[in-house]
Scaffold this motif. Structure first.
Motif, PDB file in Angstrom:
ATOM      1  N   LEU A 245       9.942  -4.462   0.882  1.00 37.75           N
ATOM      2  CA  LEU A 245       9.091  -5.492   1.650  1.00 37.75           C
ATOM      3  C   LEU A 245       9.890  -6.678   1.758  1.00 37.75           C
ATOM      4  O   LEU A 245      10.088  -7.389   2.767  1.00 37.75           O
ATOM      5  CB  LEU A 245       7.893  -5.725   0.943  1.00 37.75           C
ATOM      6  N   VAL A 312       2.221  -5.780   8.819  1.00 41.61           N
ATOM      7  CA  VAL A 312       2.767  -4.987   7.459  1.00 41.61           C
ATOM      8  C   VAL A 312       1.520  -4.908   6.676  1.00 41.61           C
ATOM      9  O   VAL A 312       1.182  -3.670   6.100  1.00 41.61           O
ATOM     10  CB  VAL A 312       3.606  -5.943   6.663  1.00 41.61           C
ATOM     11  N   ASN A 316      -0.073  -1.097   5.741  1.00 47.48           N
ATOM     12  CA  ASN A 316      -0.104  -0.655   4.123  1.00 47.48           C
ATOM     13  C   ASN A 316      -1.521  -0.330   3.727  1.00 47.48           C
ATOM     14  O   ASN A 316      -1.884   0.821   3.119  1.00 47.48           O
ATOM     15  CB  ASN A 316       0.282  -2.137   3.396  1.00 47.48           C
TER      16      ASN A 316
END
Length: 427
Positions: A245, A312, A316
């Motif tokens: 990340l 993101v 996730n």
């Protein structure tokens, strides 16, 4: 006698207390392992650890836990489950304290080995306790609540741990876990009753013979293989998540806690629902749906380019929901395989194979993923995602076989109960 219908059985007050304590205990054990991945970038830079070396640190916990589980399996059904739980939890606390005090790569490696020797068995003991104290149509909900430890570690534990790491250094994250674990251990000592009904059913005088009977049982072997495949995916992706990340998606260290927090919030919402659904519908079908979602999201996640933070977080959240939709029904099925007299041995061996498979997966991930220097992007992460997706697909075959065995066992138990009730009515 285990229930074979789809009736939703309520929990009594003591069962609710046990669920809460097991969830809190699991929270500390899971956090100890999961916080290592978010701290990975800190550790790799502060202790000059390569991706391969960090893979060794992660896998050392898994391998030592695997060895410990095999050694403990023969004795797991020979003692009060409360006492054996407290013994290993105390060792886990000592190991985590050693992690907090580590100042070099080798000290950290040794501390992870100690933590794995004790902490790796705790999950197996907890599942054994769940199976002893809860009927089959309660276990999905129990697993849903206890598995919330994963989500809670992301919502509370990992963000707080990262905050402490930014403020006082990564050592403080482990000290936080030690403090909480001591409090939980004290409550278990005071509140939990002895769990020893299984002792009256023991026929094997030798611990080695008891272990042999567990590992040579063909039905049990199918469960072992299914669990080993189930654990591989998480162990392959997890160790390098924070480094991926930060270095590939360009998330800053300050933004990292937010990613884990929102992922955990989504899991807290979905996991009790999955647990309840697991007690109502076919567990294998639920597992298959979760596996399909996980594969799609893994292939997307491991091939990302730098994108906005909210995207993101969203990816996730959905990815973790898919993973947990696999874990709960598969684990609930596996827990139903052994007889009560073998549960401790089965769960210990099962946990060992799970940990060792995960250790091999972490090492393989460290060999697949490469990095030119500590700040350059990780390479071959997309290939890693493809490997994990294939493993998830193969896992479905073994979980299906477990599902067939459990249904047959429940049908036989129902027939025996019906015969007993018929005989009583005739009398």
């Amino acid at each position: 006698m285990e229930q074979s219908s789809n009736t939703i059985l309520p929990f009594n007050n003591y069962q609710k207390l046990v669920i809460a304590l097991l969830a809190l205990l699991q929270f500390t054990v899971v956090l100890d392992f999961m916080v290592l991945a978010p701290l990975g970038d800190y550790l790799m830079k502060s202790l000059s650890i390569t991706p391969k070396g960090f893979g060794v640190v992660v896998s050392s916990y898994a391998f030592s836990a695997g060895v410990s589980g095999i050694l403990a399996a023969g004795f797991a059904d020979k003692f009060d489950r409360k006492k054996i739980l407290l013994f290993f939890y105390a060792g886990f606390i000592v190991g985590t304290l050693c992690c907090a005090l580590a100042t070099t790569y080798w000290m950290l490696l040794g501390a992870r080995i100690i933590t794995g020797l004790f902490g790796g068995v705790i999950g197996a003991i907890s599942m054994t306790i769940m199976t002893d104290l809860f009927e089959v149509n309660q276990r999905g909900r129990v697993m849903g609540f206890v598995q919330m430890a994963f989500a809670a570690s992301q919502v509370l534990g990992i963000p707080i741990g990262l905050y402490f790491a930014n403020l006082w250094g990564w050592h403080s994250s482990f000290l936080m876990i030690v403090t909480l674990a001591i409090v939980i251990a004290i409550v278990i000592v005071i509140k939990v009753k002895p769990i020893d009904k299984h002792l009256a059913l023991q026929s094997d005088k030798s611990a080695f013979l008891h272990l042999w009977h567990a590992v040579s049982n063909k039905s049990y072997q199918t469960g072992f293989i299914a669990t080993a495949f189930l654990s591989v995916g998480g162990f392959m992706l997890m160790p390098f998540s924070s480094a991926y990340l930060i270095n590939n998606i360009k998330i800053t260290p300050d933004q990292l806690p937010m990613v884990f927090m929102f992922t955990g919030i989504a899991s807290i919402i979905i996991m009790p629902l999955i647990g309840k659904l697991s007690d109502k519908v076919d567990k294998f079908m639920l597992f298959t749906a979760g596996s399909a979602l996980a594969i799609v999201m893994i292939l997307i996640y491991t091939n990302l380019v730098p994108i906005p933070l909210w995207q993101v977080v969203l990816i996730n959240m959905v990815l973790f929901m898919g993973i947990m939709s696999r874990m709960i029904p598969a684990t609930t099925l596996t827990m139903s395989i052994p007889d009560m007299k073998d549960r401790g041995a089965f769960m210990s061996v099962n946990s060992s194979l799970q940990q060792m498979a995960g250790g091999i997966a972490a090492l393989c991930a460290g060999l697949i993923v490469t990095q030119k220097n500590s700040t350059s992007p990780l390479q071959n992460y997309g290939m890693l995602g493809l490997v994990v997706s294939i493993i998830i697909a193969v896992c479905c075959i073994f979980v299906y076989r477990v599902s067939v065995m459990v249904k047959k066992k429940q049908a036989n138990a129902f027939q025996e109960t019906s015969k007993e009730e018929l005989q009583l009515s005739e009398v």
